[in-house]
Write a protein that holds these residues in place. Structure first.
Motif, PDB file in Angstrom:
ATOM      1  N   MET A  57     -10.558  -2.945  -3.253  1.00 21.94           N
ATOM      2  CA  MET A  57     -11.359  -2.002  -4.278  1.00 21.94           C
ATOM      3  C   MET A  57     -12.381  -3.696  -5.257  1.00 21.94           C
ATOM      4  SD  MET A  57     -13.005  -0.926  -6.913  1.00 21.94           S
ATOM      5  CE  MET A  57     -11.900   1.140  -7.161  1.00 21.94           C
ATOM      6  N   PHE A  58     -13.774  -3.943  -5.236  1.00 19.94           N
ATOM      7  CA  PHE A  58     -14.386  -5.127  -5.271  1.00 19.94           C
ATOM      8  C   PHE A  58     -13.844  -4.923  -6.683  1.00 19.94           C
ATOM      9  CE2 PHE A  58     -17.556  -7.474  -6.361  1.00 19.94           C
ATOM     10  CZ  PHE A  58     -18.032  -8.065  -5.786  1.00 19.94           C
ATOM     11  N   PRO A  85       1.227  -6.589  -7.730  1.00 13.29           N
ATOM     12  CA  PRO A  85       1.614  -7.647  -6.603  1.00 13.29           C
ATOM     13  C   PRO A  85       1.178  -7.290  -5.708  1.00 13.29           C
ATOM     14  CG  PRO A  85       3.820  -7.656  -6.966  1.00 13.29           C
ATOM     15  CD  PRO A  85       3.637  -7.416  -8.545  1.00 13.29           C
ATOM     16  N   ASP A  86       1.723  -5.972  -5.420  1.00 11.33           N
ATOM     17  CA  ASP A  86       1.642  -4.723  -3.889  1.00 11.33           C
ATOM     18  C   ASP A  86      -0.294  -4.098  -3.795  1.00 11.33           C
ATOM     19  OD1 ASP A  86       3.958  -4.773  -3.422  1.00 11.33           O
ATOM     20  OD2 ASP A  86       4.192  -2.168  -4.147  1.00 11.33           O
ATOM     21  N   TYR A  87      -1.109  -4.971  -5.598  1.00 16.99           N
ATOM     22  CA  TYR A  87      -2.498  -5.209  -5.413  1.00 16.99           C
ATOM     23  C   TYR A  87      -3.263  -5.756  -5.094  1.00 16.99           C
ATOM     24  CZ  TYR A  87      -1.619  -0.040  -7.558  1.00 16.99           C
ATOM     25  OH  TYR A  87      -1.086   1.338  -7.895  1.00 16.99           O
ATOM     26  N   GLY A 127      -2.676 -18.639  -9.122  1.00 13.18           N
ATOM     27  CA  GLY A 127      -1.845 -18.796  -7.015  1.00 13.18           C
ATOM     28  C   GLY A 127      -1.672 -16.865  -7.230  1.00 13.18           C
ATOM     29  N   THR A 128      -1.727 -16.091  -8.126  1.00 16.30           N
ATOM     30  CA  THR A 128      -1.113 -14.480  -8.177  1.00 16.30           C
ATOM     31  C   THR A 128      -2.770 -13.942  -7.121  1.00 16.30           C
ATOM     32  OG1 THR A 128      -2.873 -14.141  -9.877  1.00 16.30           O
ATOM     33  CG2 THR A 128      -0.467 -14.759 -10.585  1.00 16.30           C
ATOM     34  N   LYS A 129      -4.288 -14.534  -6.865  1.00 14.50           N
ATOM     35  CA  LYS A 129      -5.378 -14.149  -6.710  1.00 14.50           C
ATOM     36  C   LYS A 129      -5.677 -15.250  -5.489  1.00 14.50           C
ATOM     37  CE  LYS A 129      -7.345 -10.840  -4.587  1.00 14.50           C
ATOM     38  NZ  LYS A 129      -7.885  -9.737  -3.871  1.00 14.50           N
TER      39      LYS A 129
END
Length: 340
Positions: A57-58, A85-87, A127-129
């Motif tokens: 998903m953008f 976090p799975d996303y 740092g999550t993404k």
């Protein structure tokens, strides 16, 4: 609900498959009272969960998408990925920045400001993404575009972003930027009431150069859904209240396009929102509508718009409406930096 329609990004991201309809996160936080986290999170998950396996998903956020231009949007995005976090690998995160933030935000494409912006975005994401794609919100007329893009290439080489995008630029600027480094996506406003000549030029140039077009506000900032029937329906403090097209005299005149599109949507048994999204999506395989949504139900409705197949007759009928309606009012109160 499952979504079928997908496409790919461009430039250095051409190997990435995304849903044909993207998800804008701006109005989750650019309000006096941000939407509660869980409501935002469910809206984001709804779109991601509907996509085929292997499709991302953008997501589109902004450094300054908060009340008084705060970093609220980035902080909400970080909390989402911390909780889910799975996303992380199921989404492609684009963030706009590159403004000089003050009482009146202005484009600032200087190396120092671009570095400040990218580093602040990464700091707030904690740092999550990864910062998958960075784009300057506007083209700075006072700094060489080539110098700005070269700065982003440096930041990319330092590992601070993965892909480079552009926003609200002309077809000529897009060509110039792409000559320095392949542009993955260009973001411009496209909808049945915002389909200017330069938008057509950017869409054609992007197709030629293999760049994705992220078409923001495909629903005319909610106007084309028919849910906003008078200016008073827009909440106090909502920035749409300042936009020329939403002023009372213009509003009444412009509602003719809503009535015309609603009639076509009813004949096809789809919502007005889905019709506008499907029309924008029909402008090219590389054109990705970017509606915003803070409700899971609305996200699912928007995403389904990308699966609607319009016949040549449908498109011709919508095009007649687009051509016939003389929209009153500019897109923004400050037009100076559009199509930079």
């Amino acid at each position: 609900m499952s979504i079928r329609a997908t496409t790919s990004l461009g430039g250095t991201a051409s190997n990435i498959t995304v849903g044909k309809v993207a998800h804008g996160l701006m109005m989750m936080t650019w309000t006096p009272e941000p939407v509660p986290d869980e409501q935002c999170f469910e809206a984001i998950k709804a779109g991601v969960d509907a996509l085929p396996p292997g499709t991302k998903m953008f997501l589109n956020g902004g450094e300054f998408y908060g009340h008084n231009l705060a970093t609220t949007n980035l902080e909400m995005i970080a909390r989402f990925f911390e909780k889910y976090p799975d996303y992380v690998d199921k989404t492609f995160l684009s963030v706009k920045g590159g403004l000089k933030l003050g009482a009146v935000p202005l484009p600032d494409g200087s190396p120092a400001n671009l570095r400040r912006s990218v580093e602040l975005i990464n700091e707030k994401l904690r740092g999550t993404k990864r910062l998958d794609l960075f784009e300057s919100a506007r083209v700075d007329p006072n700094v060489s575009l080539e110098e700005s893009i070269r700065t982003l290439v440096e930041l990319k080489n330092e590992g601070k972003l993965d892909h480079i995008g552009m926003s609200e630029c002309s077809a000529d600027s897009l060509r110039r930027g792409n000559a320095v480094h392949p542009i993955a996506a260009v973001e411009i406003e496209v909808s049945p009431w915002a389909y200017e000549g330069e938008a057509k030029n950017v869409i054609a140039t992007a197709e030629e150069l293999g760049i994705a077009v992220i078409a923001y506000s495909p629903l005319g900032r909610g106007f084309l859904t028919g849910q906003i029937k008078r200016p008073e329906d827009i909440p106090e403090g909502d920035f749409r209240r300042s936009l020329p097209r939403f002023q009372e005299d213009n509003f009444k005149h412009n509602f003719a396009i809503v009535d015309a599109l609603t009639a076509i949507a009813r004949s096809k048994n789809v919502t007005s929102a889905q019709l506008s999204i499907a029309w924008v999506a029909s402008l090219g395989k590389h054109v990705i509508p970017l509606p915003g949504s803070s409700h899971a139900k609305r996200t699912r409705e928007n995403c389904a718009g990308g699966d609607i197949e319009l016949s040549a007759e449908d498109i011709a009928e919508i095009n007649r409406v687009v051509s016939a309606v003389d929209v009153k009012g500019d897109r923004y109160a400050h037009q100076a930096y559009l199509w930079g």
